[in-house]
Design a protein around this motif. Sequence first.
Motif, PDB file in Angstrom:
ATOM      1  N   PHE A 133       0.830  -1.208   0.000  1.00 43.93           N
ATOM      2  CA  PHE A 133       0.000   0.000   0.000  1.00 43.93           C
ATOM      3  C   PHE A 133       0.868   1.264   0.000  1.00 43.93           C
ATOM      4  CE2 PHE A 133      -3.232  -3.096   1.127  1.00 43.93           C
ATOM      5  CZ  PHE A 133      -4.333  -2.639   0.430  1.00 43.93           C
ATOM      6  N   HIS A 134       2.025   1.171   0.629  1.00 46.55           N
ATOM      7  CA  HIS A 134       2.955   2.310   0.600  1.00 46.55           C
ATOM      8  C   HIS A 134       3.412   2.554  -0.855  1.00 46.55           C
ATOM      9  CE1 HIS A 134       6.428   4.852   1.545  1.00 46.55           C
ATOM     10  NE2 HIS A 134       7.046   4.141   0.609  1.00 46.55           N
ATOM     11  N   ASN A 135       3.768   1.458  -1.536  1.00 40.62           N
ATOM     12  CA  ASN A 135       4.224   1.581  -2.929  1.00 40.62           C
ATOM     13  C   ASN A 135       3.112   2.108  -3.829  1.00 40.62           C
ATOM     14  OD1 ASN A 135       6.825   0.766  -2.480  1.00 40.62           O
ATOM     15  ND2 ASN A 135       6.420  -1.398  -2.862  1.00 40.62           N
ATOM     16  N   LEU A 136       1.888   1.691  -3.509  1.00 40.92           N
ATOM     17  CA  LEU A 136       0.753   2.183  -4.309  1.00 40.92           C
ATOM     18  C   LEU A 136       0.612   3.698  -4.142  1.00 40.92           C
ATOM     19  CD1 LEU A 136      -1.733   1.670  -6.097  1.00 40.92           C
ATOM     20  CD2 LEU A 136      -3.042   1.230  -4.021  1.00 40.92           C
ATOM     21  N   LYS A 137       0.723   4.129  -2.882  1.00 40.62           N
ATOM     22  CA  LYS A 137       0.624   5.565  -2.583  1.00 40.62           C
ATOM     23  C   LYS A 137       1.712   6.318  -3.362  1.00 40.62           C
ATOM     24  CE  LYS A 137      -0.413   6.218   1.956  1.00 40.62           C
ATOM     25  NZ  LYS A 137      -0.071   6.468   3.365  1.00 40.62           N
ATOM     26  N   ALA A 138       2.939   5.784  -3.285  1.00 43.26           N
ATOM     27  CA  ALA A 138       4.076   6.422  -3.968  1.00 43.26           C
ATOM     28  C   ALA A 138       3.860   6.438  -5.483  1.00 43.26           C
ATOM     29  CB  ALA A 138       5.358   5.670  -3.619  1.00 43.26           C
ATOM     30  N   ALA A 139       3.342   5.331  -6.015  1.00 43.88           N
ATOM     31  CA  ALA A 139       3.146   5.216  -7.465  1.00 43.88           C
ATOM     32  C   ALA A 139       2.077   6.205  -7.938  1.00 43.88           C
ATOM     33  CB  ALA A 139       2.748   3.791  -7.826  1.00 43.88           C
ATOM     34  N   VAL A 140       0.960   6.272  -7.217  1.00 40.83           N
ATOM     35  CA  VAL A 140      -0.129   7.165  -7.617  1.00 40.83           C
ATOM     36  C   VAL A 140       0.361   8.618  -7.627  1.00 40.83           C
ATOM     37  CG1 VAL A 140      -2.408   8.064  -6.936  1.00 40.83           C
ATOM     38  CG2 VAL A 140      -1.951   5.600  -6.822  1.00 40.83           C
ATOM     39  N   LYS A 141       1.057   8.992  -6.581  1.00 38.92           N
ATOM     40  CA  LYS A 141       1.524  10.386  -6.494  1.00 38.92           C
ATOM     41  C   LYS A 141       2.584  10.680  -7.553  1.00 38.92           C
ATOM     42  CE  LYS A 141       0.182  11.167  -1.770  1.00 38.92           C
ATOM     43  NZ  LYS A 141       0.590  11.338  -0.381  1.00 38.92           N
ATOM     44  N   LEU A 198       4.038   0.486 -10.072  1.00 38.03           N
ATOM     45  CA  LEU A 198       4.253   1.739 -10.793  1.00 38.03           C
ATOM     46  C   LEU A 198       3.786   1.619 -12.251  1.00 38.03           C
ATOM     47  CD1 LEU A 198       5.403   4.622 -10.707  1.00 38.03           C
ATOM     48  CD2 LEU A 198       7.623   3.693 -11.311  1.00 38.03           C
ATOM     49  N   LYS A 199       4.139   0.503 -12.877  1.00 42.28           N
ATOM     50  CA  LYS A 199       3.775   0.300 -14.287  1.00 42.28           C
ATOM     51  C   LYS A 199       2.248   0.263 -14.448  1.00 42.28           C
ATOM     52  CE  LYS A 199       4.775  -2.972 -18.044  1.00 42.28           C
ATOM     53  NZ  LYS A 199       3.625  -3.847 -18.152  1.00 42.28           N
ATOM     54  N   ALA A 200       1.593  -0.461 -13.535  1.00 51.15           N
ATOM     55  CA  ALA A 200       0.128  -0.598 -13.622  1.00 51.15           C
ATOM     56  C   ALA A 200      -0.551   0.765 -13.464  1.00 51.15           C
ATOM     57  CB  ALA A 200      -0.357  -1.570 -12.556  1.00 51.15           C
ATOM     58  N   VAL A 201      -0.031   1.557 -12.533  1.00 52.57           N
ATOM     59  CA  VAL A 201      -0.648   2.866 -12.285  1.00 52.57           C
ATOM     60  C   VAL A 201      -0.360   3.807 -13.460  1.00 52.57           C
ATOM     61  CG1 VAL A 201      -0.679   4.883 -10.755  1.00 52.57           C
ATOM     62  CG2 VAL A 201      -0.603   2.584  -9.782  1.00 52.57           C
ATOM     63  N   LYS A 202       0.881   3.750 -13.982  1.00 51.06           N
ATOM     64  CA  LYS A 202       1.281   4.624 -15.082  1.00 51.06           C
ATOM     65  C   LYS A 202       0.427   4.346 -16.319  1.00 51.06           C
ATOM     66  CE  LYS A 202       5.872   5.530 -15.503  1.00 51.06           C
ATOM     67  NZ  LYS A 202       7.244   5.222 -15.928  1.00 51.06           N
ATOM     68  N   GLU A 203       0.231   3.061 -16.618  1.00 58.81           N
ATOM     69  CA  GLU A 203      -0.516   2.692 -17.824  1.00 58.81           C
ATOM     70  C   GLU A 203      -2.013   2.532 -17.572  1.00 58.81           C
ATOM     71  OE1 GLU A 203       1.519  -0.823 -19.031  1.00 58.81           O
ATOM     72  OE2 GLU A 203       3.375   0.260 -19.478  1.00 58.81           O
ATOM     73  N   ARG A 204      -2.422   2.802 -16.354  1.00 54.56           N
ATOM     74  CA  ARG A 204      -3.838   2.635 -15.935  1.00 54.56           C
ATOM     75  C   ARG A 204      -4.322   1.203 -16.211  1.00 54.56           C
ATOM     76  NH1 ARG A 204      -2.299   7.178 -14.920  1.00 54.56           N
ATOM     77  NH2 ARG A 204      -3.505   9.112 -15.080  1.00 54.56           N
ATOM     78  N   GLU A 205      -3.409   0.264 -16.161  1.00 55.50           N
ATOM     79  CA  GLU A 205      -3.746  -1.152 -16.350  1.00 55.50           C
ATOM     80  C   GLU A 205      -3.870  -1.783 -14.970  1.00 55.50           C
ATOM     81  OE1 GLU A 205      -4.442  -2.915 -18.934  1.00 55.50           O
ATOM     82  OE2 GLU A 205      -3.928  -1.535 -20.551  1.00 55.50           O
ATOM     83  N   PHE A 206      -4.973  -1.454 -14.292  1.00 56.12           N
ATOM     84  CA  PHE A 206      -5.096  -1.892 -12.905  1.00 56.12           C
ATOM     85  C   PHE A 206      -5.279  -3.412 -12.772  1.00 56.12           C
ATOM     86  CE2 PHE A 206      -6.632   2.567 -12.920  1.00 56.12           C
ATOM     87  CZ  PHE A 206      -5.583   3.097 -12.182  1.00 56.12           C
ATOM     88  N   GLY A 207      -5.645  -4.041 -13.870  1.00 59.11           N
ATOM     89  CA  GLY A 207      -5.812  -5.499 -13.879  1.00 59.11           C
ATOM     90  C   GLY A 207      -4.505  -6.225 -13.604  1.00 59.11           C
ATOM     91  N   GLU A 208      -3.371  -5.551 -13.813  1.00 62.86           N
ATOM     92  CA  GLU A 208      -2.067  -6.175 -13.552  1.00 62.86           C
ATOM     93  C   GLU A 208      -1.745  -6.238 -12.063  1.00 62.86           C
ATOM     94  OE1 GLU A 208       1.004  -4.265 -15.826  1.00 62.86           O
ATOM     95  OE2 GLU A 208      -0.126  -4.545 -17.681  1.00 62.86           O
ATOM     96  N   LEU A 209      -2.531  -5.489 -11.299  1.00 63.02           N
ATOM     97  CA  LEU A 209      -2.289  -5.475  -9.853  1.00 63.02           C
ATOM     98  C   LEU A 209      -3.032  -6.623  -9.186  1.00 63.02           C
ATOM     99  CD1 LEU A 209      -2.814  -1.670  -9.133  1.00 63.02           C
ATOM    100  CD2 LEU A 209      -0.655  -2.913  -9.058  1.00 63.02           C
ATOM    101  N   PRO A 210      -2.569  -7.066  -8.023  1.00 69.45           N
ATOM    102  CA  PRO A 210      -3.335  -8.087  -7.309  1.00 69.45           C
ATOM    103  C   PRO A 210      -4.713  -7.528  -6.930  1.00 69.45           C
ATOM    104  CG  PRO A 210      -1.375  -7.454  -6.052  1.00 69.45           C
ATOM    105  CD  PRO A 210      -1.347  -6.685  -7.321  1.00 69.45           C
ATOM    106  N   GLU A 211      -5.667  -8.414  -6.770  1.00 71.93           N
ATOM    107  CA  GLU A 211      -7.062  -7.998  -6.565  1.00 71.93           C
ATOM    108  C   GLU A 211      -7.234  -6.988  -5.431  1.00 71.93           C
ATOM    109  OE1 GLU A 211      -9.528 -11.447  -6.602  1.00 71.93           O
ATOM    110  OE2 GLU A 211     -11.323 -10.214  -6.269  1.00 71.93           O
ATOM    111  N   PHE A 212      -6.468  -7.198  -4.329  1.00 75.00           N
ATOM    112  CA  PHE A 212      -6.681  -6.336  -3.161  1.00 75.00           C
ATOM    113  C   PHE A 212      -6.217  -4.896  -3.400  1.00 75.00           C
ATOM    114  CE2 PHE A 212      -2.357  -5.972  -1.534  1.00 75.00           C
ATOM    115  CZ  PHE A 212      -1.716  -7.111  -2.023  1.00 75.00           C
TER     116      PHE A 212
END
Lengths: 164, 321
Positions: free
Chosen positions: B88-96, B120-134
């Motif tokens: 979740f920390h990495n997600l926060k960092a990636a989104v910002k 980072l890649k998933a957030v950058k490309e808006r490909e959220f399906g690459e992220l784990p479900e949670f």
Amino acid sequence: MEIMNGLGMAFALLGAAISALLAGIGSAVGVGMAGEAAAGVVTEDPQKFGKVLILQLLPGTQGIYGLLIAFITLSQIGVLGGGGDAISLAEGILYFVACLPMGFVGLWSAKRQARAAVSGIALVAKRPDQMGKAIIFAAMVETYAILALLISILSIVGIPALGL
Amino acid sequence: MPEMYTYAVARLHASENNMLSNQDLERLLSSNNVHEALAILAEKGYDTMSTENADAVLEIERKKLWNLISELVDDISVFDIFLYENDFHNLKAAVKSVVTKDYCGSIFVSSGTVSAETVLKAVKEREFGELPEFLRETAEKAVKALLETGDGGLCDVIIDKAYLEMLLECGKKSDIDLIKNYAETTVALANIKIAARGSRTGKSAEFFRRSLAGCKTLDVESLGGCAAKGFEELLEYLKGTDYLEAASVLAKSYTAFEKWCDDRIMREAKKEKNNQFTIAPIFAHILAKESEFKMVGLVLTAKQNKLSEDAIRERLRELYV
């Protein structure tokens, strides 16, 4: 009558087998469990091998007691050494019952002693100077295996005197 | 079969002889500089030969810990509860980073259940399906919120709440009492922290409604309501809960409260120390090591910045051994 005598022998042998089997299983499980804990400690600190080995061996005695009872029974009924008279069904059942304390108490006490030994191993891992106490805690469980051994021996040895 | 952890638990117990005791921490604290502190850590088995950087030393030790745990337990996913915080920390960092287009690698942490690069890649490309479900739904919501409002705080609230809910979910799924208690206590204490900080800064009831994660031992609506009314109201509310002691500690200082929170979790972990036949002591060992790393990091940073002993001492946590 012959069938009855045969059944008597079968019961007596079953008793001897149960004694060796259950106590042996208990010891095998117990020594195995304590061995895993001992190996865990020795992985981190090989110098503690001697100390944890003693604790690992404690649950092994029940298997020896079970074997002893089986030997005495086999010897009493003439399977070992030979020359024994045929035994009656009543005598056979008595031998069977006489072997049960060692079998069951051996099984359970070995397992419980193993848990005490594992905890003792954890104690030795942290405080090697407390090894004596760790052994005493585990050895207390031995009392009940020895009591069962005594009862089984006294019963088996006393059966011929009943004259059944 | 509980006996399957006998070897692992015994090995960890033996390795605990090398963990820092309160006495070692005192020695560390009274060391004159970082070099002396590192020498003390080296005596306790820390790898200080390859680097003298505090973060790098701790990173090596964390790797050593997780290598050992992977060796001892076949399925280490049971310990993912410790790694979700990093995800979740990495997600926060990636989104910002993505929204502000300011990429700085050092804000990401390496040990998560999913790599920082993937997030980072998933957030950058808006490909959220690459992220784990949670992480998927939270990532989508956080990006949307930050793009629409430009409010970094709101983005943090969304991600932090999702993390707390994830912890609760892990606790519910686990059949190990220590994990259940850890999840519940961590979430409840996090809620109290949010409420305390929020009430000090005058946040609204709406903020608390969005931030607090519902848990069993606290009524978050009342907690948020009281926090919105003021700090004293919050303390009064806490006096009627399982966290009665929190009220008195919180009244002293926020630093004391943070220490109390960590010590409370450590005391729970210590209860499992002598349980030889379950996975709980392994879980407790990880908690203990993490707490030790936190203390080592604190002391080394303080030594680097020449902070006074007293300033560090009030932040020192109860140790496991």
